[in-house]
Design a protein around this motif. Structure first.
Motif, PDB file in Angstrom:
ATOM      1  N   THR A  70     -14.552   7.017 -20.985  1.00  0.00           N
ATOM      2  CA  THR A  70     -15.241   8.259 -21.340  1.00  0.00           C
ATOM      3  C   THR A  70     -15.092   8.541 -22.829  1.00  0.00           C
ATOM      4  OG1 THR A  70     -14.738   9.129 -19.133  1.00  0.00           O
ATOM      5  CG2 THR A  70     -15.489  10.705 -20.784  1.00  0.00           C
ATOM      6  N   VAL A  71     -13.877   8.356 -23.352  1.00  0.00           N
ATOM      7  CA  VAL A  71     -13.642   8.554 -24.785  1.00  0.00           C
ATOM      8  C   VAL A  71     -14.494   7.589 -25.595  1.00  0.00           C
ATOM      9  CG1 VAL A  71     -11.923   8.446 -26.633  1.00  0.00           C
ATOM     10  CG2 VAL A  71     -11.310   9.426 -24.416  1.00  0.00           C
ATOM     11  N   ILE A 134     -12.383   2.181 -30.028  1.00  0.00           N
ATOM     12  CA  ILE A 134     -11.356   2.967 -30.702  1.00  0.00           C
ATOM     13  C   ILE A 134      -9.954   2.411 -30.461  1.00  0.00           C
ATOM     14  CG2 ILE A 134     -10.949   4.594 -28.824  1.00  0.00           C
ATOM     15  CD1 ILE A 134     -10.945   6.834 -30.933  1.00  0.00           C
ATOM     16  N   ASN A 135      -9.795   1.604 -29.397  1.00  0.00           N
ATOM     17  CA  ASN A 135      -8.453   1.119 -29.069  1.00  0.00           C
ATOM     18  C   ASN A 135      -8.369  -0.396 -28.933  1.00  0.00           C
ATOM     19  OD1 ASN A 135      -5.647   1.867 -28.381  1.00  0.00           O
ATOM     20  ND2 ASN A 135      -6.154   0.937 -26.402  1.00  0.00           N
ATOM     21  N   VAL A 136      -9.186  -0.989 -28.053  1.00  0.00           N
ATOM     22  CA  VAL A 136      -9.017  -2.424 -27.806  1.00  0.00           C
ATOM     23  C   VAL A 136     -10.308  -3.064 -27.311  1.00  0.00           C
ATOM     24  CG1 VAL A 136      -8.203  -2.033 -25.434  1.00  0.00           C
ATOM     25  CG2 VAL A 136      -7.595  -4.155 -26.599  1.00  0.00           C
ATOM     26  N   ASP A 273     -14.506  -6.659 -22.526  1.00  0.00           N
ATOM     27  CA  ASP A 273     -14.253  -5.248 -22.243  1.00  0.00           C
ATOM     28  C   ASP A 273     -13.925  -4.548 -23.550  1.00  0.00           C
ATOM     29  OD1 ASP A 273     -13.205  -3.072 -20.038  1.00  0.00           O
ATOM     30  OD2 ASP A 273     -11.927  -3.098 -21.811  1.00  0.00           O
ATOM     31  N   ILE A 274     -14.547  -3.376 -23.768  1.00  0.00           N
ATOM     32  CA  ILE A 274     -14.190  -2.576 -24.935  1.00  0.00           C
ATOM     33  C   ILE A 274     -13.835  -1.167 -24.457  1.00  0.00           C
ATOM     34  CG2 ILE A 274     -15.400  -3.897 -26.681  1.00  0.00           C
ATOM     35  CD1 ILE A 274     -17.733  -2.034 -26.513  1.00  0.00           C
ATOM     36  N   ASP A 275     -12.570  -0.829 -24.583  1.00  0.00           N
ATOM     37  CA  ASP A 275     -12.069   0.491 -24.175  1.00  0.00           C
ATOM     38  C   ASP A 275     -12.440   0.847 -22.733  1.00  0.00           C
ATOM     39  OD1 ASP A 275     -10.979   0.886 -26.670  1.00  0.00           O
ATOM     40  OD2 ASP A 275     -12.614   2.121 -27.415  1.00  0.00           O
TER      41      ASP A 275
END
Length: 316
Positions: A70-71, A134-136, A273-275
């Motif tokens: 969601t983020v 934003i993370n991985v 996969d992204i986030d």
């Protein structure tokens, strides 16, 4: 006028946020905020884009309740629209790696207080082809687990559901063949998994990138080479302690730009996969967008992250 644009995923995590939604609105309103609410709708991102595109100014805070996926949706819209409004996270999903790394509590009332305090840190954002993370970003073994895990099972078991799904897929997994190129390092061959990380946490593992800084203008790249399952099991134990990046079966380096291409030796499907969202097909052009997002976090955690950055700069 102070304004909060609140986006929430009604089925995220244990679904407790929606039962406290009125209390959240009351808390913001009692502190002088005008609150606008958007309930996420599957495959209706255009409507969310319209919601975020209206009445956003220097007095606006964007708050999102949900998991990493969601983020990620919200961040992609903010980056494409060059929005400078700060983003605050209610970490209410099954996986909340970034929220936890930033020190955002599970307690909803405490999150409201932190978001209204509005202590901001400019953080890096990754760009992967025409999308953002934003993370991985990951590829290979267990990369499709967040999408393939049953929603009801996730809500019941939490992160354990991801681990169980990952174990289920291991026996049928085949190594993937890639060419990874950057100015710092090049790798060609079969691997089990690659991770491009912005923070230190991913998949519930808090030390998967122990040297990562979220505002240093660099990715931490980790590649697990093709090896036996017995060696991988030992690597897993090292991973829990944050000691895996020095293992001979692991490639680790930092960079601000890289290219990942498939070799197609076995014409395998490579899941990305992204986030927590399904990623694009290879080839992947990946670059950092340094300090391009204003993130809200507790003052204490902001101080810790800034101190880490200063120490890192002194060591260069």
């Amino acid at each position: 006028m102070k304004r909060v644009k609140l986006i929430y995923n009604p089925i995220a995590g244990d679904r407790s946020f929606r039962s406290q939604l009125d209390k959240v609105v009351e808390k913001f309103q009692s502190n002088g905020y005008y609150v606008e609410i958007f309930r996420t709708i599957k495959d209706k991102k255009v409507i969310l884009e319209d919601f975020l595109g209206e009445f956003v100014d220097s007095n606006t805070i964007i708050a999102v309740s949900g998991g990493d996926g969601t983020v990620n949706q919200v961040v992609n819209i903010m980056m494409k629209k060059n929005m400078e409004a700060p983003l605050g996270i209610f970490p209410m999903g099954t996986s909340n790696d970034l929220g936890e790394f930033l020190g955002m509590p599970k307690n909803i009332s405490q999150c409201c207080d932190i978001i209204m305090e509005n202590s901001q840190l400019k953080i890096d954002v990754g760009q992967i082809n025409d999308r953002y993370f934003i993370n991985v970003a990951t590829g290979g073994l267990v990369a499709n687990v967040p999408q393939s895990t049953n929603v009801r099972l996730k809500n019941t078991l939490g992160k354990l559901a991801y681990y169980l799904k990952g174990l289920e897929e291991i026996p049928s997994f085949h190594p993937i063949s890639i060419l990874l190129e950057s100015k710092e390092y090049t790798y060609k061959g079969k691997i089990l998994l690659f991770l491009i990380l912005n923070s230190q946490s991913a998949g519930g593992f808090k030390k998967i990138a122990p040297k990562a800084k979220i505002n240093d203008g660099k990715f931490d790249v980790i590649v697990f080479k093709n090896t036996s399952w017995s060696v991988l099991a030992k690597l897993f134990l090292k991973l829990l302690r944050g000691e895996h990046i020095n293992d001979s079966n692991v490639v680790f380096f930092q960079t601000d730009k890289l290219l990942i291409q498939p070799l197609y030796e076995d014409k395998e499907v490579i899941n990305i996969d992204i986030d927590g969202e399904i990623g694009p097909d290879l080839p992947l052009n990946i670059q950092i967008r340094p300090q391009s997002l204003n993130m809200i976090l507790p003052k204490k955690r902001k101080k810790e992250l800034n101190l880490c950055k200063k120490k890192n700069n002194l060591s260069i």
